[in-house]
Design a protein around this motif. Structure first.
Motif, PDB file in Angstrom:
ATOM      1  N   GLY A  99      31.274 -18.614  22.929  1.00  0.00           N
ATOM      2  CA  GLY A  99      32.716 -18.606  23.130  1.00  0.00           C
ATOM      3  C   GLY A  99      33.532 -19.185  22.004  1.00  0.00           C
ATOM      4  O   GLY A  99      34.764 -19.145  22.041  1.00  0.00           O
ATOM      5  N   VAL A 100      32.877 -19.726  20.955  1.00  0.00           N
ATOM      6  CA  VAL A 100      33.590 -20.365  19.849  1.00  0.00           C
ATOM      7  C   VAL A 100      33.557 -19.453  18.623  1.00  0.00           C
ATOM      8  O   VAL A 100      32.491 -18.973  18.227  1.00  0.00           O
ATOM      9  N   GLU A 101      34.728 -19.202  18.026  1.00  0.00           N
ATOM     10  CA  GLU A 101      34.789 -18.401  16.802  1.00  0.00           C
ATOM     11  C   GLU A 101      34.251 -19.230  15.639  1.00  0.00           C
ATOM     12  O   GLU A 101      34.740 -20.321  15.336  1.00  0.00           O
ATOM     13  N   LEU A 102      33.214 -18.696  14.945  1.00  0.00           N
ATOM     14  CA  LEU A 102      32.544 -19.443  13.892  1.00  0.00           C
ATOM     15  C   LEU A 102      33.267 -19.394  12.556  1.00  0.00           C
ATOM     16  O   LEU A 102      33.141 -20.305  11.737  1.00  0.00           O
ATOM     17  N   SER A 103      34.012 -18.323  12.314  1.00  0.00           N
ATOM     18  CA  SER A 103      34.569 -18.104  10.976  1.00  0.00           C
ATOM     19  C   SER A 103      35.556 -19.179  10.538  1.00  0.00           C
ATOM     20  O   SER A 103      35.699 -19.438   9.352  1.00  0.00           O
ATOM     21  N   GLY A 104      36.249 -19.822  11.475  1.00  0.00           N
ATOM     22  CA  GLY A 104      37.255 -20.790  11.081  1.00  0.00           C
ATOM     23  C   GLY A 104      36.822 -22.237  11.191  1.00  0.00           C
ATOM     24  O   GLY A 104      37.652 -23.145  11.071  1.00  0.00           O
ATOM     25  N   LEU A 105      35.538 -22.465  11.432  1.00  0.00           N
ATOM     26  CA  LEU A 105      35.076 -23.835  11.655  1.00  0.00           C
ATOM     27  C   LEU A 105      35.092 -24.663  10.376  1.00  0.00           C
ATOM     28  O   LEU A 105      34.773 -24.175   9.295  1.00  0.00           O
ATOM     29  N   GLY A 106      35.428 -25.944  10.517  1.00  0.00           N
ATOM     30  CA  GLY A 106      35.334 -26.865   9.404  1.00  0.00           C
ATOM     31  C   GLY A 106      33.899 -27.313   9.195  1.00  0.00           C
ATOM     32  O   GLY A 106      32.993 -26.976   9.981  1.00  0.00           O
ATOM     33  N   ALA A 107      33.690 -28.119   8.159  1.00  0.00           N
ATOM     34  CA  ALA A 107      32.334 -28.519   7.773  1.00  0.00           C
ATOM     35  C   ALA A 107      31.627 -29.305   8.874  1.00  0.00           C
ATOM     36  O   ALA A 107      30.453 -29.078   9.172  1.00  0.00           O
TER      37      ALA A 107
END
Length: 546
Positions: free
Chosen positions: A76-84
């Motif tokens: 359910g979490v979008e990976l592309s915008g994740l921080g480090a």
């Protein structure tokens, strides 16, 4: 197996920047995987399968990579915008990956135990004695013998299969929700491959993790997959339940892949064996032996390692002899002795009436003109600074009596056409060709000296299945047209079944079984031969039915 998707990729498009226009490696790719499910991404080299999963793990360097479009949602979490920090909490802990060549990914200056302990320490899951105890138990779980001792070994002290087990241990240390396995068994022997695949199945049953397996090996795909995605040219060309894709492929590319697969269990399947009656004996090997004296310690006596232990066989004109065995069985040592690259400890090899091991000077030069070798890695056996013309014509520089120099250009063109390439390819360098094309160049170079016998040492093992079929077809056609004989060394049983006229099975330096191909596969006598045949991957839907 849960129906809920743990990972969903939609519309993924990835380019790689170049001096010219960007190269599109992945083009509008979508797939999903559920908990407990095995999704196999099947395709040949350059199809985009590894780039697709590397993007999920954020392992694509940008630049030169450029993620043009797409969405990757994990739980359910979008990976592309994740921080480090957020990405760090997912990579290794909830999504883990194992690679094709573990030696390239294990640090050679740290023990395997230290490297696994680092996984626990990095994610706050253990430290000190606690991390070490967990590491030893993990090594035991993945089948490393004496883990309490071998935890302090370095990567080079393990076999290829054991190093892959160490990589699997690192990947499953924190019990991830998804394990991505990128060509995990490509370089392994068939029995070691079977052990690794069994281990992955067991771990999946224990933990309920989703497994995404990337492979170009159709047999491995059929043995592991619940669902399959077929990729070609960066696009998904077919997807479906594994049994349906294999039994009724819809796309022309999938049909072509499956048609190229040797039908290992089909007794009457088409084969590429010689149709002519084998002629007189060309090579006769008697009591060939190769021993190595191993270094001894201060308080231990010298030990002798028997790489090849008193073997005898013969090869007839126009015949293909297959030598089958796992790594360390001695089959490549036999090839190196026959080519004069290693000296034997005992025995003789009579070629055209003369013992190879008594030859020197001009006699040895004449012999090497008649016997050539095609290696597993064509790129490693070619000078990258030489054009194809220089590579193919090099035997004529050494053996000046073969061809006058004014005919070299025309003959290079003829040889290139003979192996299915174009005359204009003579002006290119090795890096400008695919793996299959480089192997064709290696075969053309072998033919340049007009040999009578060609030794193929794992010559197609590293190639995609359709390229394997093309090279085998080429070798078979050359045998018929030129009257060649082959010694074909491999650990790939389906291929040797459909190409060799006779087979020798080697184990621990000795021949344990020998016979005509159909008879040996139909009724193997030795338990080791039986175990090799049983280790060949079988379709998952058949094993589940049993």
């Amino acid at each position: 197996m849960s129906n809920a998707n743990i990972l969903k990729v939609e519309g993924l498009t990835v380019d790689f920047l170049s001096d010219d226009d960007p190269v599109r490696a992945v083009d509008d790719v979508s797939f999903h995987v559920s908990r407990g499910e095995t999704l196999v991404i099947l395709g040949e080299s350059g199809s985009g399968k590894s780039v697709s999963t590397s993007t999920v793990m954020d392992l694509v360097d940008c630049p030169p990579g450029d993620i043009v479009a797409g969405s990757c949602r994990f739980d359910g979490v979008e990976l592309s915008g994740l921080g480090a920090e957020a990405r760090r909490s997912i990579n290794g802990r909830r999504i883990a990956m194992i690679f094709q060549d573990p030696l390239a990914y294990l640090n050679p200056v740290y023990t395997v135990g230290r490297q696994i302990e680092e996984v626990y320490e990095s994610h706050g899951a253990g430290a000190g004695k606690d991390a070490r105890a967990k590491t030893i138990e993990l090594l035991r779980r993945v089948g490393i013998p004496e883990p309490q001792n071998r935890v302090d070994f370095y990567p080079h002290q393990f076999s290829g299969g054991q190093r892959q087990r160490v990589m699997i241990a690192m990947a499953i240390a924190l019990k991830p929700d998804i394990l991505i396995a990128d060509e995990p068994t490509t370089a392994l022997d068939v029995s070691v491959q079977a052990q690794i695949l069994d281990l992955l199945r067991d771990l999946q049953r224990e933990t309920g993790m989703a497994l995404i397996m990337i492979t170009h090996d159709l047999e491995v795909a059929a043995s592991m997959a619940d669902r399959i995605i077929v990729m070609n040219g960066g696009k998904v060309v077919e997807t479906g339940i594994a049994k349906q894709v294999f039994s009724n492929p819809q796309h022309a590319y999938t049909r072509r892949l499956i048609a190229a697969l040797p039908q290992g269990n089909a007794a009457e399947a088409p084969n590429k064996r010689s149709t002519a009656i084998a002629g007189e004996t060309l090579l006769k090997v008697e009591h060939l032996t190769k021993h190595y004296e191993l270094a001894s310690g201060a308080f231990s006596s010298k030990r002798t390692f028997k790489a090849v232990d008193d073997i005898s066989f013969e090869v007839r004109r126009g015949e293909t002899l297959g030598i089958v065995g796992e790594s360390g069985s001695g089959k490549s040592s036999v090839a190196r002795m026959l080519l004069g690259l290693n000296a034997p400890s005992a025995g003789k090899a009579v070629f055209a009436g003369e013992n190879i091991f008594d030859m020197n000077g001009k006699r040895l030069m004449a012999f090497r003109r008649k016997v050539q070798m095609v290696f597993q890695d064509p790129y490693g056996s070619m000078n990258p600074r030489m054009r194809v013309y220089a590579i193919i014509s090099e035997p004529w520089v050494i053996h000046r009596d073969i061809l006058p120099k004014n005919r070299w250009k025309a003959r290079v063109a003829e040889l290139l056409e003979l192996v299915g390439l174009l005359p204009e390819h003579a002006e290119r360098y090795p890096h400008q060709f695919s793996g299959g094309q480089r192997q064709r160049i290696a075969i053309a170079r072998a033919l340049a000296s007009e040999p009578e016998l060609i030794v193929c040492d794992e010559a197609v093992s590293a190639l995609d299945v359709s390229i394997q079929a093309q090279v085998i077809d080429l070798l078979a056609n050359l045998r018929t047209r030129l009257g060649l004989s082959y010694i074909f060394i491999t650990h790939d049983l389906p291929i040797v079944r459909h190409f060799a006229d006779r087979i020798i099975v080697m184990k621990d330096g000795r021949i344990v079984e020998e016979g005509k191909t159909a008879a040996l596969f139909g009724a193997p006598r030795h338990e080791y031969t039986q175990s090799l045949l049983q280790a060949v991957p079988k379709p998952k839907w058949l094993t589940q039915a049993q």
